[in-house]
Design an enzyme around this catalytic site. Structure first.
Site, short mmCIF file in Angstrom:
data_model
loop_
_atom_site.label_atom_id
_atom_site.label_comp_id
_atom_site.label_asym_id
_atom_site.label_seq_id
_atom_site.Cartn_x
_atom_site.Cartn_y
_atom_site.Cartn_z
N HIS A 156 0.82 -1.21 0.00
CA HIS A 156 0.00 0.00 0.00
C HIS A 156 0.86 1.26 0.00
O HIS A 156 2.04 1.22 0.35
CB HIS A 156 -0.93 0.02 1.22
CG HIS A 156 -2.13 -0.87 1.08
ND1 HIS A 156 -2.10 -2.22 1.36
CD2 HIS A 156 -3.40 -0.59 0.67
CE1 HIS A 156 -3.30 -2.73 1.13
NE2 HIS A 156 -4.11 -1.77 0.71
N LYS A 160 -0.92 4.96 4.75
CA LYS A 160 -1.87 4.03 5.38
C LYS A 160 -1.56 3.87 6.86
O LYS A 160 -0.41 3.69 7.25
CB LYS A 160 -1.84 2.68 4.67
CG LYS A 160 -2.89 1.72 5.15
CD LYS A 160 -3.09 0.56 4.19
CE LYS A 160 -4.11 -0.44 4.70
NZ LYS A 160 -5.42 0.17 4.98
N1 LIG Z 1 -12.84 -0.70 1.98
C1 LIG Z 1 -12.12 -0.27 0.95
O1 LIG Z 1 -12.28 -0.72 -0.20
C2 LIG Z 1 -11.09 0.79 1.17
C3 LIG Z 1 -10.85 1.21 2.42
N2 LIG Z 1 -9.95 2.19 2.66
C4 LIG Z 1 -9.87 2.63 4.04
O2 LIG Z 1 -10.62 3.84 4.13
C5 LIG Z 1 -10.05 4.68 5.12
C6 LIG Z 1 -9.74 6.04 4.49
O3 LIG Z 1 -8.74 5.87 3.54
P1 LIG Z 1 -8.17 7.12 2.71
O4 LIG Z 1 -9.27 7.86 2.07
O5 LIG Z 1 -7.07 6.58 1.88
O6 LIG Z 1 -7.55 7.99 3.91
P2 LIG Z 1 -7.35 9.57 4.00
O7 LIG Z 1 -6.37 9.80 5.10
O8 LIG Z 1 -7.08 10.13 2.66
O9 LIG Z 1 -8.79 10.09 4.47
C7 LIG Z 1 -9.29 10.00 5.76
C8 LIG Z 1 -10.11 11.25 6.00
O10 LIG Z 1 -10.81 11.13 7.23
C9 LIG Z 1 -10.79 12.42 7.81
N3 LIG Z 1 -11.15 12.36 9.23
C10 LIG Z 1 -10.33 12.11 10.29
N4 LIG Z 1 -11.05 12.19 11.43
C11 LIG Z 1 -12.32 12.50 11.07
C12 LIG Z 1 -13.51 12.74 11.80
N5 LIG Z 1 -13.56 12.69 13.14
N6 LIG Z 1 -14.64 13.04 11.11
C13 LIG Z 1 -14.63 13.10 9.77
N7 LIG Z 1 -13.52 12.91 9.02
C14 LIG Z 1 -12.39 12.60 9.67
C15 LIG Z 1 -9.39 12.93 7.55
O11 LIG Z 1 -9.29 14.32 7.73
P3 LIG Z 1 -7.91 14.98 8.29
O12 LIG Z 1 -6.83 14.38 7.43
O13 LIG Z 1 -8.09 16.44 8.11
O14 LIG Z 1 -7.79 14.54 9.73
C16 LIG Z 1 -9.25 12.53 6.09
O15 LIG Z 1 -9.78 13.49 5.23
C17 LIG Z 1 -8.82 3.94 5.65
O16 LIG Z 1 -9.18 3.24 6.82
C18 LIG Z 1 -8.49 2.94 4.54
O17 LIG Z 1 -7.84 1.80 5.01
C19 LIG Z 1 -9.24 2.77 1.66
C20 LIG Z 1 -9.40 2.36 0.36
C21 LIG Z 1 -10.33 1.31 0.01
O1 LIG Z 2 -5.81 2.15 2.92
C1 LIG Z 2 -6.03 1.78 1.73
O2 LIG Z 2 -5.65 2.43 0.77
C2 LIG Z 2 -6.81 0.55 1.53
N1 LIG Z 2 -7.32 -0.04 2.55
C3 LIG Z 2 -8.13 -1.21 2.54
C4 LIG Z 2 -7.44 -2.31 3.33
O3 LIG Z 2 -6.88 -2.03 4.41
O4 LIG Z 2 -7.49 -3.46 2.90
C5 LIG Z 2 -8.55 -1.60 1.16
C6 LIG Z 2 -7.56 -1.35 0.09
O5 LIG Z 2 -6.56 -2.29 0.19
C7 LIG Z 2 -7.02 0.07 0.16
#
Ligand SMILES: NC(=O)C1=CN([C@@H]2O[C@H](COP(=O)(O)OP(=O)(O)OC[C@H]3O[C@@H](n4cnc5c(N)ncnc54)[C@H](OP(=O)(O)O)[C@@H]3O)[C@@H](O)[C@H]2O)C=CC1
Ligand SMILES: O=C(O)C1=N[C@H](C(=O)O)C[C@H](O)C1
Length: 267
Positions: A156, A160
């Site tokens: 990743h 992350k």
């Molecule tokens: N299930 C799936 O298919 C996937 C899951 N993921 C997961 O999704 C999650 C997000 O990933 P990603 O978008 O890459 O991460 P990012 O760090 O880009 O985004 C996370 C966001 O959450 C915000 N945030 C933090 N605290 C709060 C709060 N209390 N209320 C609202 N927003 C908040 C952050 O803001 P700030 O930075 O300003 O604190 C940031 O904008 C991770 O856990 C990742 O593992 C990711 C890709 C695919």
């Molecule tokens: O943090 C990410 O980017 C992703 N998180 C998910 C995971 O923890 O498996 C899904 C995907 O791999 C992207």
């Protein structure tokens, strides 16, 4: 399928959140009723730099948002600590959580399952929304019937927070359901550097790579006498996750319990 699903999105400024903003606002049977963002409470989405011109109220605090806004579904794409609180609170307010956030423990999952059943409400925790990743996990489970020895390598981007990835943990769990138990490697193997053999899940090893330039990738490598089998999935962008988010939102409206893993609601 419900013809109007009212959605709150938590984490709209994140890498996944931005894609989800586009998905919700461009899906005709979704209504974007609010966003939850700890830095921009009291504003409108259109006033946040880089956000599309959408007049969607932004709340900074979950309880206020969930009690003031009439919603069917919460999509959470935040961080493990925040997502853990949001999914509990959403159910308290009879809002169905669709949780893409990863990094939860088995206890978290069981707590949400119990709460969803108590409220007779749907909930989905989906460690990976990409259809190809779901197939990778299912194919790995099929292969594990024939190969006891397997190592998971997940790769990743370096922003992350959780390791191993939610996908790697889910893959190991699916494999564990069918694999004959085995502690892999030499019985006397010794790590000369701590962590060299990766994490251990029921005797399987999981290795986590973090590098700029990567998005989300996983290899599941099986080994047997004179052969190896590698099952690999790569997400090249975050749009790859959005058809699964849409599917999960539609599916959660039909459920009355927790589903952990999108494979359980895919046809
Ligand atoms: N299930 C799936 O298919 C996937 C899951 N993921 C997961 O999704 C999650 C997000 O990933 P990603 O978008 O890459 O991460 P990012 O760090 O880009 O985004 C996370 C966001 O959450 C915000 N945030 C933090 N605290 C709060 C709060 N209390 N209320 C609202 N927003 C908040 C952050 O803001 P700030 O930075 O300003 O604190 C940031 O904008 C991770 O856990 C990742 O593992 C990711 C890709 C695919
Ligand atoms: O943090 C990410 O980017 C992703 N998180 C998910 C995971 O923890 O498996 C899904 C995907 O791999 C992207």
């Amino acid at each position: 399928m419900n013809n109007n699903v009212r959605i709150i999105l938590a984490g709209p400024r994140g890498k996944m959140g931005r894609e989800a903003v586009d998905l919700i606002s461009n899906t005709s049977h979704f209504t974007f009723v609010a966003a939850l963002d700890h830095r921009y409470g009291g504003s409108s989405l259109k006033d946040i730099e880089g956000m599309p011109s959408l007049d969607v109220p932004v709340y900074g605090e979950a309880d206020t948002c969930f009690s003031e806004v009439e919603a069917d579904v919460l999509i959470d794409l935040t961080t493990p600590d925040v997502g853990r609180v949001h999914m509990d609170k959403a159910l308290d307010h009879y809002i169905r959580p669709v949780i893409g956030t990863t990094g939860f423990s088995d206890e978290d999952i069981e707590r949400i399952r119990a709460k969803a059943e108590e409220k007779a409400l749907g909930a989905i925790i989906a460690p990976n929304f990409a259809v190809g990743a779901i197939l990778m996990m299912k194919f790995s489970q099929m292969a594990a019937k024939y190969f006891q020895d397997v190592e998971i390598i997940e790769k990743h981007h370096d922003q992350k927070l959780d390791a191993p990835s939610g996908t790697a943990v889910k893959t190991a769990k699916l494999i564990d359901e069918v694999r004959e138990k085995k502690a892999q490697g030499h019985p006397e193997e010794k790590e000369e550097l701590a962590g060299a053999r990766g994490a251990d899940y029921e005797g399987m090893h999981i290795h986590s790579m973090r590098l700029p330039g990567l998005i989300a990738h996983q290899e599941v490598v099986f080994g047997g006498e004179g052969q190896t089998l590698t099952i690999q999935h790569d997400s090249m962008n975050r749009a790859s996750f959005m058809p699964g988010v849409r599917l999960a939102v539609d599916a959660v409206m039909q459920l009355d319990t927790l589903v952990y893993g999108l494979e359980n609601v895919m046809e």
